[in-house]
Scaffold this motif. Structure first.
Motif, PDB file in Angstrom:
ATOM      1  N   LEU A   1       0.838  -1.195   0.000  1.00  0.00           N
ATOM      2  CA  LEU A   1       0.000   0.000   0.000  1.00  0.00           C
ATOM      3  C   LEU A   1       0.875   1.248   0.000  1.00  0.00           C
ATOM      4  O   LEU A   1       1.876   1.324   0.711  1.00  0.00           O
ATOM      5  CB  LEU A   1      -0.909   0.011   1.227  1.00  0.00           C
ATOM      6  N   ASP A   2       0.467   2.215  -0.796  1.00  0.00           N
ATOM      7  CA  ASP A   2       1.178   3.491  -0.865  1.00  0.00           C
ATOM      8  C   ASP A   2       0.337   4.531  -0.139  1.00  0.00           C
ATOM      9  O   ASP A   2      -0.809   4.790  -0.519  1.00  0.00           O
ATOM     10  CB  ASP A   2       1.398   3.888  -2.325  1.00  0.00           C
ATOM     11  N   VAL A   3       0.907   5.143   0.905  1.00  0.00           N
ATOM     12  CA  VAL A   3       0.135   6.088   1.712  1.00  0.00           C
ATOM     13  C   VAL A   3      -0.119   7.396   0.976  1.00  0.00           C
ATOM     14  O   VAL A   3      -1.002   8.160   1.371  1.00  0.00           O
ATOM     15  CB  VAL A   3       0.830   6.360   3.071  1.00  0.00           C
ATOM     16  N   THR A   4       0.619   7.644  -0.094  1.00  0.00           N
ATOM     17  CA  THR A   4       0.392   8.876  -0.863  1.00  0.00           C
ATOM     18  C   THR A   4      -0.646   8.674  -1.964  1.00  0.00           C
ATOM     19  O   THR A   4      -1.086   9.650  -2.566  1.00  0.00           O
ATOM     20  CB  THR A   4       1.717   9.354  -1.498  1.00  0.00           C
ATOM     21  N   ASP A   5      -1.048   7.441  -2.216  1.00  0.00           N
ATOM     22  CA  ASP A   5      -2.028   7.149  -3.269  1.00  0.00           C
ATOM     23  C   ASP A   5      -3.436   7.167  -2.668  1.00  0.00           C
ATOM     24  O   ASP A   5      -3.760   6.363  -1.800  1.00  0.00           O
ATOM     25  CB  ASP A   5      -1.722   5.777  -3.876  1.00  0.00           C
ATOM     26  N   PRO A   6      -4.293   8.076  -3.132  1.00  0.00           N
ATOM     27  CA  PRO A   6      -5.654   8.132  -2.589  1.00  0.00           C
ATOM     28  C   PRO A   6      -6.464   6.867  -2.867  1.00  0.00           C
ATOM     29  O   PRO A   6      -7.409   6.560  -2.135  1.00  0.00           O
ATOM     30  CB  PRO A   6      -6.291   9.334  -3.296  1.00  0.00           C
ATOM     31  N   ALA A   7      -6.094   6.107  -3.883  1.00  0.00           N
ATOM     32  CA  ALA A   7      -6.834   4.884  -4.199  1.00  0.00           C
ATOM     33  C   ALA A   7      -6.613   3.814  -3.134  1.00  0.00           C
ATOM     34  O   ALA A   7      -7.453   2.922  -2.961  1.00  0.00           O
ATOM     35  CB  ALA A   7      -6.392   4.351  -5.571  1.00  0.00           C
TER      36      ALA A   7
END
Length: 174
Positions: A105-111
């Motif tokens: 998971l990428d914390v900067t990606d809103p998805a």
């Protein structure tokens, strides 16, 4: 303490008693003062051991030692208001982001925010990045970090773990 040092202190005590007697001090006081002078002379002749740290190398304290960092983080918690400072919030946020990254998971990606809320807890990440993080927010984030921690590292992450219910390839079928 050597015998010579004791003899020197006794001679000085005797000289002090004689001097006090000649000055007109009563004999009991002269003896008491002479004993005190003898003890002081004996104490000044004691040899004190060298400080073992005298020849030790000087090690400059490092600015990034763990104990210093922990104490700075502890000071960033305000017990009266329950608010957490930026130092400890940033540290917990970095650890949680790393654990979430292990799960892809990428914390900067809103998805990914829906999955982040599902794994870390509802609103945990939003409270860490927003203003006014409290101690309870940090506790919830630390609980999420503990939940996301790997239980045991696998020696070969690409190989699947064996299924105990599947038959072994070495066993013959009946």
């Amino acid at each position: 303490m050597t015998r010579a040092r004791v003899i020197i202190s006794l001679v000085v005590a005797a000289c002090a008693m004689l001097a006090f007697s000649l000055l007109g001090v009563e004999l009991a006081f002269a003896i008491a003062w002479a004993v005190l002078v003898g003890i002081l002379v004996l104490c000044t002749q004691l040899v004190m051991p060298d400080d073992p740290r005298a020849d030790a190398p000087e090690i400059a304290p490092e600015s990034d030692r763990r104990g210093t960092e922990i104490s700075r983080m502890a000071w960033s918690l305000n017990p009266s208001t329950g608010m957490a400072g930026e130092l400890i919030t940033r540290r917990v946020r970095a650890i949680l982001a790393h654990r979430l990254q292990r799960h892809g998971l990428d914390v900067t990606d809103p998805a990914d925010m829906g999955r982040i809320d599902a794994l870390a807890g509802s609103g945990v990440w939003a409270r860490l990045v927003g203003r006014g993080t409290t101690r309870s927010d940090l506790e919830r984030a630390l609980d999420a970090i503990d939940r996301l921690a790997p239980t045991s590292p696998s020696p070969n992450p690409t190989s699947p773990s064996p299924n105990p219910t599947s038959p072994s390839p070495n066993k013959e079928k009946p």
